[in-house]
Write a protein that holds these residues in place. Sequence first.
Motif, PDB file in Angstrom:
ATOM      1  N   GLU A 173     -20.409  50.224  -5.101  1.00 46.55           N
ATOM      2  CA  GLU A 173     -20.302  49.026  -5.941  1.00 46.55           C
ATOM      3  C   GLU A 173     -20.134  47.767  -5.090  1.00 46.55           C
ATOM      4  O   GLU A 173     -19.662  47.830  -3.956  1.00 46.55           O
ATOM      5  N   GLY A 174     -20.514  46.647  -5.650  1.00 49.37           N
ATOM      6  CA  GLY A 174     -20.254  45.351  -5.029  1.00 49.37           C
ATOM      7  C   GLY A 174     -21.087  45.036  -3.801  1.00 49.37           C
ATOM      8  O   GLY A 174     -20.683  44.228  -2.972  1.00 49.37           O
ATOM      9  N   ARG A 175     -22.234  45.653  -3.661  1.00 49.01           N
ATOM     10  CA  ARG A 175     -23.087  45.390  -2.499  1.00 49.01           C
ATOM     11  C   ARG A 175     -24.418  44.822  -2.957  1.00 49.01           C
ATOM     12  O   ARG A 175     -24.900  45.144  -4.040  1.00 49.01           O
ATOM     13  N   HIS A 176     -24.993  43.992  -2.115  1.00 47.17           N
ATOM     14  CA  HIS A 176     -26.304  43.422  -2.403  1.00 47.17           C
ATOM     15  C   HIS A 176     -27.339  44.115  -1.522  1.00 47.17           C
ATOM     16  O   HIS A 176     -27.050  44.506  -0.392  1.00 47.17           O
ATOM     17  N   PRO A 177     -28.563  44.255  -2.032  1.00 47.56           N
ATOM     18  CA  PRO A 177     -29.576  45.009  -1.294  1.00 47.56           C
ATOM     19  C   PRO A 177     -30.151  44.254  -0.103  1.00 47.56           C
ATOM     20  O   PRO A 177     -30.281  43.029  -0.126  1.00 47.56           O
ATOM     21  N   LEU A 178     -30.509  45.015   0.918  1.00 42.75           N
ATOM     22  CA  LEU A 178     -31.286  44.484   2.034  1.00 42.75           C
ATOM     23  C   LEU A 178     -32.753  44.610   1.630  1.00 42.75           C
ATOM     24  O   LEU A 178     -33.184  45.649   1.138  1.00 42.75           O
ATOM     25  N   ALA A 179     -33.502  43.542   1.824  1.00 43.23           N
ATOM     26  CA  ALA A 179     -34.917  43.537   1.452  1.00 43.23           C
ATOM     27  C   ALA A 179     -35.729  42.989   2.610  1.00 43.23           C
ATOM     28  O   ALA A 179     -35.182  42.477   3.595  1.00 43.23           O
ATOM     29  N   TYR A 180     -37.036  43.115   2.484  1.00 39.75           N
ATOM     30  CA  TYR A 180     -37.957  42.580   3.488  1.00 39.75           C
ATOM     31  C   TYR A 180     -38.935  41.678   2.760  1.00 39.75           C
ATOM     32  O   TYR A 180     -39.531  42.065   1.751  1.00 39.75           O
ATOM     33  N   TYR A 181     -39.102  40.442   3.259  1.00 41.23           N
ATOM     34  CA  TYR A 181     -39.942  39.441   2.604  1.00 41.23           C
ATOM     35  C   TYR A 181     -40.503  38.497   3.662  1.00 41.23           C
ATOM     36  O   TYR A 181     -39.754  37.957   4.474  1.00 41.23           O
ATOM     37  N   LYS A 182     -41.806  38.314   3.656  1.00 41.88           N
ATOM     38  CA  LYS A 182     -42.495  37.448   4.616  1.00 41.88           C
ATOM     39  C   LYS A 182     -42.117  37.795   6.047  1.00 41.88           C
ATOM     40  O   LYS A 182     -41.783  36.939   6.856  1.00 41.88           O
ATOM     41  N   ARG A 183     -42.122  39.101   6.344  1.00 40.32           N
ATOM     42  CA  ARG A 183     -41.872  39.652   7.681  1.00 40.32           C
ATOM     43  C   ARG A 183     -40.474  39.337   8.218  1.00 40.32           C
ATOM     44  O   ARG A 183     -40.259  39.205   9.418  1.00 40.32           O
ATOM     45  N   ALA A 184     -39.520  39.219   7.315  1.00 40.71           N
ATOM     46  CA  ALA A 184     -38.132  38.952   7.719  1.00 40.71           C
ATOM     47  C   ALA A 184     -37.187  39.621   6.719  1.00 40.71           C
ATOM     48  O   ALA A 184     -37.560  39.864   5.566  1.00 40.71           O
ATOM     49  N   TYR A 185     -35.976  39.897   7.165  1.00 45.54           N
ATOM     50  CA  TYR A 185     -34.978  40.440   6.256  1.00 45.54           C
ATOM     51  C   TYR A 185     -34.561  39.373   5.261  1.00 45.54           C
ATOM     52  O   TYR A 185     -34.521  38.185   5.574  1.00 45.54           O
ATOM     53  N   ALA A 186     -34.234  39.831   4.062  1.00 48.98           N
ATOM     54  CA  ALA A 186     -33.763  38.958   3.001  1.00 48.98           C
ATOM     55  C   ALA A 186     -32.768  39.759   2.192  1.00 48.98           C
ATOM     56  O   ALA A 186     -32.549  40.944   2.441  1.00 48.98           O
ATOM     57  N   THR A 187     -32.162  39.118   1.218  1.00 51.88           N
ATOM     58  CA  THR A 187     -31.312  39.843   0.275  1.00 51.88           C
ATOM     59  C   THR A 187     -31.573  39.275  -1.092  1.00 51.88           C
ATOM     60  O   THR A 187     -32.239  38.255  -1.248  1.00 51.88           O
ATOM     61  N   ALA A 188     -31.067  39.945  -2.089  1.00 48.37           N
ATOM     62  CA  ALA A 188     -31.299  39.518  -3.472  1.00 48.37           C
ATOM     63  C   ALA A 188     -30.016  39.650  -4.267  1.00 48.37           C
ATOM     64  O   ALA A 188     -29.163  40.475  -3.950  1.00 48.37           O
ATOM     65  N   GLN A 189     -29.895  38.800  -5.258  1.00 52.48           N
ATOM     66  CA  GLN A 189     -28.803  38.868  -6.204  1.00 52.48           C
ATOM     67  C   GLN A 189     -29.414  38.716  -7.590  1.00 52.48           C
ATOM     68  O   GLN A 189     -30.496  38.138  -7.726  1.00 52.48           O
ATOM     69  N   PRO A 190     -28.760  39.231  -8.614  1.00 57.45           N
ATOM     70  CA  PRO A 190     -29.324  39.081  -9.961  1.00 57.45           C
ATOM     71  C   PRO A 190     -29.564  37.611 -10.293  1.00 57.45           C
ATOM     72  O   PRO A 190     -28.748  36.748  -9.970  1.00 57.45           O
ATOM     73  N   ALA A 191     -30.710  37.333 -10.894  1.00 62.33           N
ATOM     74  CA  ALA A 191     -31.037  35.970 -11.310  1.00 62.33           C
ATOM     75  C   ALA A 191     -30.192  35.612 -12.520  1.00 62.33           C
ATOM     76  O   ALA A 191     -29.911  36.445 -13.374  1.00 62.33           O
ATOM     77  N   THR A 192     -29.765  34.377 -12.572  1.00 57.76           N
ATOM     78  CA  THR A 192     -29.005  33.910 -13.730  1.00 57.76           C
ATOM     79  C   THR A 192     -29.863  32.937 -14.505  1.00 57.76           C
ATOM     80  O   THR A 192     -30.683  32.214 -13.943  1.00 57.76           O
ATOM     81  N   SER A 193     -29.664  32.918 -15.794  1.00 57.42           N
ATOM     82  CA  SER A 193     -30.480  32.013 -16.613  1.00 57.42           C
ATOM     83  C   SER A 193     -29.792  30.699 -16.859  1.00 57.42           C
ATOM     84  O   SER A 193     -28.690  30.459 -16.577  1.00 57.42           O
TER      85      SER A 193
END
Length: 193
Positions: A173-193
């Motif tokens: 729980e309480g962790r954000h994912p490691l992602a890959y975007y445009k040949r670099a590491y990124a992370t994501a959080q839930p989008a808020t409206s």
Amino acid sequence: MSDTQQRQALANASAMVTLQETPPAAAGAEVSAAEFKNALSRAITPVTILATDGPGGRAGVTCSAVCSVCDTPPTVLACVNRKSFANGVIKANGILTVNWLSADQRELSDLFAGVGGLSMPERFAKSQWGTLASGAPYCKEAMMTLDCHVVDAIEVGTHSLIFARVMATAQAEGRHPLAYYKRAYATAQPATS
């Protein structure tokens, strides 16, 4: 409106959708590997480590080509380069875990991608690992892990498409994912409206 009429209306609406696309290539032509990679670099992908242990040995590899196939039965697909040492070991063992890394695990991703040239035992020593139902190692600090049995492997081009049935899960729980975007590491959080 009947079900048949609704399906026909949906089909008609779908047919009217216009996609912006690259002009069609000549028959039989393909995009270059560079163009393909450049296009896909714009897609955000999860960063995972596939890990296995058994008669074939212990191995792990960083993999960003993982997706769900279906939920009945729960099945995932991982694409692993045929040149990867882990490819043959996963097939020999018939089990693996898919460990979705947390945003703070970039170094671990690099290690299992081969950065630094460490041996497999040295790579596994850089993090805490346990075992789940299959006996395959799972990363205790990963955001989420699927414990799997390999059910099929298909060779396509440079990669093996490994289909695996999910037998158990582990989640943090309480962790954000490691992602890959445009040949670099990124992370994501839930989008808020």
